[in-house]
Design a protein around this motif. Sequence first.
Motif, mmCIF file in Angstrom:
data_model
loop_
_atom_site.group_PDB
_atom_site.id
_atom_site.type_symbol
_atom_site.label_atom_id
_atom_site.label_comp_id
_atom_site.label_asym_id
_atom_site.label_seq_id
_atom_site.Cartn_x
_atom_site.Cartn_y
_atom_site.Cartn_z
ATOM 1 N N MET A 32 -20.789 -4.512 -20.224
ATOM 2 C CA MET A 32 -20.419 -2.851 -18.983
ATOM 3 C C MET A 32 -19.561 -3.381 -18.258
ATOM 4 S SD MET A 32 -23.347 -1.788 -16.093
ATOM 5 C CE MET A 32 -23.196 -0.687 -14.917
ATOM 6 N N SER A 33 -18.121 -2.766 -17.480
ATOM 7 C CA SER A 33 -17.372 -2.596 -16.881
ATOM 8 C C SER A 33 -17.795 -2.899 -15.908
ATOM 9 C CB SER A 33 -16.680 -1.127 -17.109
ATOM 10 O OG SER A 33 -17.113 -0.639 -16.732
ATOM 11 N N THR A 34 -16.728 -3.379 -14.791
ATOM 12 C CA THR A 34 -16.797 -3.627 -13.572
ATOM 13 C C THR A 34 -16.297 -2.500 -12.478
ATOM 14 O OG1 THR A 34 -16.171 -5.390 -13.741
ATOM 15 C CG2 THR A 34 -16.177 -4.775 -11.720
ATOM 16 N N PHE A 35 -17.536 -1.683 -12.017
ATOM 17 C CA PHE A 35 -16.888 -0.511 -11.369
ATOM 18 C C PHE A 35 -15.638 -0.748 -10.070
ATOM 19 C CE2 PHE A 35 -16.838 2.577 -7.593
ATOM 20 C CZ PHE A 35 -17.430 3.569 -8.139
ATOM 21 N N ARG A 36 -15.320 0.474 -9.611
ATOM 22 C CA ARG A 36 -13.215 -0.128 -9.228
ATOM 23 C C ARG A 36 -13.502 0.803 -8.553
ATOM 24 N NH1 ARG A 36 -9.867 -2.017 -13.462
ATOM 25 N NH2 ARG A 36 -8.490 -3.033 -11.371
ATOM 26 N N LEU A 37 -13.681 0.483 -7.091
ATOM 27 C CA LEU A 37 -12.997 1.012 -5.896
ATOM 28 C C LEU A 37 -11.958 0.529 -5.326
ATOM 29 C CD1 LEU A 37 -15.572 2.980 -4.158
ATOM 30 C CD2 LEU A 37 -15.378 0.115 -2.506
ATOM 31 N N VAL A 38 -11.305 2.172 -5.563
ATOM 32 C CA VAL A 38 -9.891 1.958 -5.301
ATOM 33 C C VAL A 38 -9.253 2.692 -3.589
ATOM 34 C CG1 VAL A 38 -7.720 2.380 -6.123
ATOM 35 C CG2 VAL A 38 -9.667 2.371 -7.685
ATOM 36 N N GLY A 39 -8.655 2.002 -2.653
ATOM 37 C CA GLY A 39 -8.611 2.917 -1.523
ATOM 38 C C GLY A 39 -6.943 2.945 -1.979
ATOM 39 N N VAL A 40 -7.181 4.313 -1.610
ATOM 40 C CA VAL A 40 -5.245 4.518 -1.572
ATOM 41 C C VAL A 40 -4.500 5.001 -0.083
ATOM 42 C CG1 VAL A 40 -3.918 6.778 -2.455
ATOM 43 C CG2 VAL A 40 -5.922 6.743 -3.342
ATOM 44 N N LEU A 41 -3.594 4.455 -0.485
ATOM 45 C CA LEU A 41 -2.769 4.218 1.097
ATOM 46 C C LEU A 41 -1.586 5.338 0.983
ATOM 47 C CD1 LEU A 41 -1.836 0.712 1.485
ATOM 48 C CD2 LEU A 41 -3.442 1.960 2.426
ATOM 49 N N HIS A 42 -1.402 6.275 1.200
ATOM 50 C CA HIS A 42 -1.011 7.714 2.020
ATOM 51 C C HIS A 42 -0.069 7.288 2.472
ATOM 52 C CE1 HIS A 42 -4.702 10.339 0.568
ATOM 53 N NE2 HIS A 42 -3.974 9.672 -0.406
ATOM 54 N N LEU A 43 1.444 7.077 2.160
ATOM 55 C CA LEU A 43 2.802 6.653 2.637
ATOM 56 C C LEU A 43 2.951 8.016 3.591
ATOM 57 C CD1 LEU A 43 4.272 3.751 0.197
ATOM 58 C CD2 LEU A 43 1.730 3.624 2.049
ATOM 59 N N PRO A 44 3.853 7.875 5.220
ATOM 60 C CA PRO A 44 4.527 8.358 5.642
ATOM 61 C C PRO A 44 5.825 8.856 4.626
ATOM 62 C CG PRO A 44 3.671 6.611 6.725
ATOM 63 C CD PRO A 44 3.534 5.929 5.444
ATOM 64 N N PRO A 45 5.965 10.394 4.973
ATOM 65 C CA PRO A 45 7.158 11.083 3.641
ATOM 66 C C PRO A 45 7.870 9.474 3.515
ATOM 67 C CG PRO A 45 7.086 12.468 5.626
ATOM 68 C CD PRO A 45 6.175 11.182 6.512
ATOM 69 N N LEU A 46 8.616 9.590 2.460
ATOM 70 C CA LEU A 46 9.136 8.222 2.363
ATOM 71 C C LEU A 46 10.520 8.662 2.885
ATOM 72 C CD1 LEU A 46 7.668 6.447 -0.277
ATOM 73 C CD2 LEU A 46 7.899 6.150 1.947
ATOM 74 N N PRO A 47 11.934 7.450 2.014
ATOM 75 C CA PRO A 47 13.396 8.512 1.780
ATOM 76 C C PRO A 47 13.536 8.923 0.615
ATOM 77 C CG PRO A 47 13.050 6.109 2.974
ATOM 78 C CD PRO A 47 11.757 6.452 2.697
ATOM 79 N N GLY A 48 14.329 10.614 0.957
ATOM 80 C CA GLY A 48 14.249 10.874 -0.563
ATOM 81 C C GLY A 48 13.171 12.472 -0.390
ATOM 82 N N ALA A 49 12.282 12.526 0.544
ATOM 83 C CA ALA A 49 11.839 13.071 0.689
ATOM 84 C C ALA A 49 12.228 14.454 1.778
ATOM 85 C CB ALA A 49 10.097 13.066 0.683
ATOM 86 N N ALA A 50 11.976 15.797 1.340
ATOM 87 C CA ALA A 50 12.663 17.092 2.073
ATOM 88 C C ALA A 50 12.585 16.810 3.558
ATOM 89 C CB ALA A 50 11.970 18.448 1.279
ATOM 90 N N ASN A 51 11.382 16.283 3.650
ATOM 91 C CA ASN A 51 10.347 16.164 4.535
ATOM 92 C C ASN A 51 10.051 14.411 5.938
ATOM 93 O OD1 ASN A 51 8.558 14.852 3.246
ATOM 94 N ND2 ASN A 51 7.230 15.841 4.799
ATOM 95 N N TYR A 52 11.435 13.929 5.017
ATOM 96 C CA TYR A 52 11.780 12.305 5.705
ATOM 97 C C TYR A 52 12.128 12.723 6.845
ATOM 98 C CZ TYR A 52 13.317 7.675 6.267
ATOM 99 O OH TYR A 52 13.856 6.379 6.595
ATOM 100 N N GLY A 53 11.405 11.758 8.020
ATOM 101 C CA GLY A 53 12.031 11.848 9.419
ATOM 102 C C GLY A 53 13.040 10.642 9.908
ATOM 103 N N GLY A 54 13.020 9.607 9.072
ATOM 104 C CA GLY A 54 14.114 8.744 9.117
ATOM 105 C C GLY A 54 13.240 7.570 9.660
ATOM 106 N N ALA A 55 11.828 7.093 9.644
ATOM 107 C CA ALA A 55 10.822 6.829 9.815
ATOM 108 C C ALA A 55 11.237 5.317 8.993
ATOM 109 C CB ALA A 55 9.256 6.204 9.404
ATOM 110 N N CYS A 56 11.254 3.827 9.718
ATOM 111 C CA CYS A 56 11.841 1.749 9.189
ATOM 112 C C CYS A 56 10.630 2.498 8.052
ATOM 113 C CB CYS A 56 12.043 1.075 10.179
ATOM 114 S SG CYS A 56 12.243 -0.063 9.448
ATOM 115 N N VAL A 57 11.488 1.459 7.066
ATOM 116 C CA VAL A 57 10.410 1.500 5.371
ATOM 117 C C VAL A 57 10.543 -0.084 5.513
ATOM 118 C CG1 VAL A 57 10.634 1.036 3.190
ATOM 119 C CG2 VAL A 57 12.116 2.931 3.826
#
Length: 260
Positions: A1-26
Amino acid sequence: MSTFRLVGVLHLPPLPGAANYGGACVREMAKTAAADAKILEAAGFTDVMVQDASDNPQPSLVGAPTVAALAVVGAAVRAATSLGLGVIVGHNDGAASVAVAHAVGAQFVRVKVLTGVSAGPTGFIQGCSLQVAQMKRLLGSEVEVWADAHEATSASLLGDTPWAAAQAVAFGGANKLIVTRDSGVGDAIDDIARVKAELGAGIDVLVGGRVTAESLPAVLRGADGAILGSVLKTSGGSAPRIDAARADHLGSLYRDSLPR
């Protein structure tokens, strides 16, 4: 039996290259993401995934600035936690996902349209299994490919979910499958049962979204994993943080399901 995978997603702020990037420090984004990954680890999650989810409009394929930023963030998360690490780039940039994953030592990528054709906000989205396979070969990468057989941000034009799942595995080389239904987690679990009846029990199938604390127990019984995003966050907006209390509650539901 496989191990159940509980995955949490980190939704990042707008990144460099995005149309809505606001200049936040990476570098600051990376510090925040690493801190949130530690919260997920403390809550008992098995995996964490980084995603450029706040880039808007989200492109199917991203540019070099976004890839570079995701690599910086992914490396910080990798250094901060021993959780399994996943990467998802753009709406369907499977090759870039593999490249970032390989660079930072991630274990898997999520690809929303690995095979077939879907229609989404950006128009028609074609499967990228060839590009994924070529990038893996170029880099000598063993990263796993988790492919959506049905996802909520585009609509497949060909076949039903079991058919799409079979193509993702046989043609696309997917290691795991993901099903998401806007109509509810119950419908996703029903689809997963159909996929397993068609393909057999040898392939893991996860619920890819829309999971809540109320529906997680059913997912624990009817799927091989759950990918949790907005349900973990303190608020909406373009820079949501992981809420420690929510993460711990969801993690406790998973921990309580484990054999004693």
